[in-house]
Motif scaffolding. Structure first.
Motif, mmCIF file in Angstrom:
data_model
loop_
_atom_site.group_PDB
_atom_site.id
_atom_site.type_symbol
_atom_site.label_atom_id
_atom_site.label_comp_id
_atom_site.label_asym_id
_atom_site.label_seq_id
_atom_site.Cartn_x
_atom_site.Cartn_y
_atom_site.Cartn_z
ATOM 1 N N GLU A 99 0.832 -1.159 0.045
ATOM 2 C CA GLU A 99 -0.078 -0.077 -0.043
ATOM 3 C C GLU A 99 0.854 1.346 0.143
ATOM 4 O OE1 GLU A 99 -2.650 -0.177 3.326
ATOM 5 O OE2 GLU A 99 -3.659 -2.119 2.604
ATOM 6 N N MET A 100 1.822 1.164 0.832
ATOM 7 C CA MET A 100 2.858 2.451 0.789
ATOM 8 C C MET A 100 3.557 2.642 -0.308
ATOM 9 S SD MET A 100 4.031 1.999 4.724
ATOM 10 C CE MET A 100 5.101 3.367 5.047
ATOM 11 N N LYS A 101 3.748 1.377 -0.973
ATOM 12 C CA LYS A 101 4.722 1.572 -2.206
ATOM 13 C C LYS A 101 3.617 2.241 -3.201
ATOM 14 C CE LYS A 101 8.365 0.762 -4.556
ATOM 15 N NZ LYS A 101 9.529 1.589 -4.423
ATOM 16 N N ALA A 102 2.353 1.751 -3.324
ATOM 17 C CA ALA A 102 1.149 2.108 -4.171
ATOM 18 C C ALA A 102 0.983 3.821 -3.940
ATOM 19 C CB ALA A 102 0.114 1.378 -4.206
ATOM 20 N N ASP A 103 1.026 4.158 -2.844
ATOM 21 C CA ASP A 103 0.911 5.612 -2.555
ATOM 22 C C ASP A 103 2.188 6.463 -2.947
ATOM 23 O OD1 ASP A 103 -1.543 4.914 -1.482
ATOM 24 O OD2 ASP A 103 -0.915 4.900 0.727
ATOM 25 N N GLY A 104 3.238 5.887 -3.659
ATOM 26 C CA GLY A 104 4.279 6.555 -4.141
ATOM 27 C C GLY A 104 5.281 7.071 -3.024
ATOM 28 N N ARG A 105 5.478 6.262 -1.932
ATOM 29 C CA ARG A 105 6.404 6.355 -0.968
ATOM 30 C C ARG A 105 7.640 5.920 -1.316
ATOM 31 N NH1 ARG A 105 4.003 6.376 5.102
ATOM 32 N NH2 ARG A 105 2.097 7.725 4.665
ATOM 33 N N SER A 106 8.624 6.548 -0.643
ATOM 34 C CA SER A 106 9.936 5.971 -1.178
ATOM 35 C C SER A 106 10.349 4.854 -0.405
ATOM 36 C CB SER A 106 11.205 7.239 -0.952
ATOM 37 O OG SER A 106 11.391 7.259 0.368
ATOM 38 N N ASP A 107 11.362 4.046 -0.839
ATOM 39 C CA ASP A 107 11.715 2.837 -0.086
ATOM 40 C C ASP A 107 12.344 3.265 1.423
ATOM 41 O OD1 ASP A 107 10.849 1.658 -2.448
ATOM 42 O OD2 ASP A 107 13.019 0.906 -2.726
ATOM 43 N N ALA A 108 12.916 4.311 1.617
ATOM 44 C CA ALA A 108 13.441 4.820 2.788
ATOM 45 C C ALA A 108 12.345 5.001 3.657
ATOM 46 C CB ALA A 108 14.532 5.940 2.700
ATOM 47 N N GLU A 109 11.335 5.714 2.989
ATOM 48 C CA GLU A 109 10.240 5.999 3.990
ATOM 49 C C GLU A 109 9.508 4.836 4.492
ATOM 50 O OE1 GLU A 109 7.764 10.083 3.146
ATOM 51 O OE2 GLU A 109 8.330 8.827 1.193
ATOM 52 N N ILE A 110 9.435 4.052 3.529
ATOM 53 C CA ILE A 110 8.677 2.808 3.871
ATOM 54 C C ILE A 110 9.455 1.969 4.885
ATOM 55 C CG2 ILE A 110 7.989 0.378 2.930
ATOM 56 C CD1 ILE A 110 7.298 1.988 0.395
#
Length: 133
Positions: A99-110
């Protein structure tokens, strides 16, 4: 996602050859890692506790790099090997990563968020993120 927990070198020869993610709960020697790679030909990640990570030789690190096997630090928090030989990463955590990846968050944020909430270390989170692509 399942992580096969190996608590002694004697278990290596009995592992399923299709294991992909393995946690070594003992201090592995070079020979142990060679045996593991020979036994589990599809291994992608070997996770070892931080205290053991510092004792892994440079030659083994290079060998694993050549075999495309990631060596990551980490623990399997609260796992009881006598109950189950696998540590499972919750499907909810995998779903949250997606979900976080689909929301466009960076790998570091995730990784920052999941590391705090999911009791997973950064390197394992980055491995999971790589599998989501």
């Amino acid at each position: 996602m399942k992580i096969r927990v190996v608590s002694s070198r004697e278990e290596i020869n009995e592992l399923n050859p299709n294991e992909k993610v393995i946690h070594l709960a003992f201090r592995p020697s070079n020979k142990d890692i060679f045996n593991l790679v020979q036994t589990c030909t599809k291994v992608e990640v070997i996770q070892i506790p931080s205290s053991y990570r510092r004792t892994v030789s440079k030659s083994i690190e290079m060998f694993m790099q050549m075999q495309n096997i990631k060596l990551v630090e980490g623990d399997v928090w609260g796992h009881r090997k006598d109950i189950n030989e696998y540590y499972s990463i919750s499907p909810a955590i995998i779903e949250k990563i997606k979900e976080m990846k689909a929301d466009g968050r960076s790998d570091a944020e995730i990784a920052d968020k999941i590391e705090r909430e999911g009791k997973l270390n950064r390197e394992m989170i980055f491995y999971i993120l790589g599998k989501q692509k």
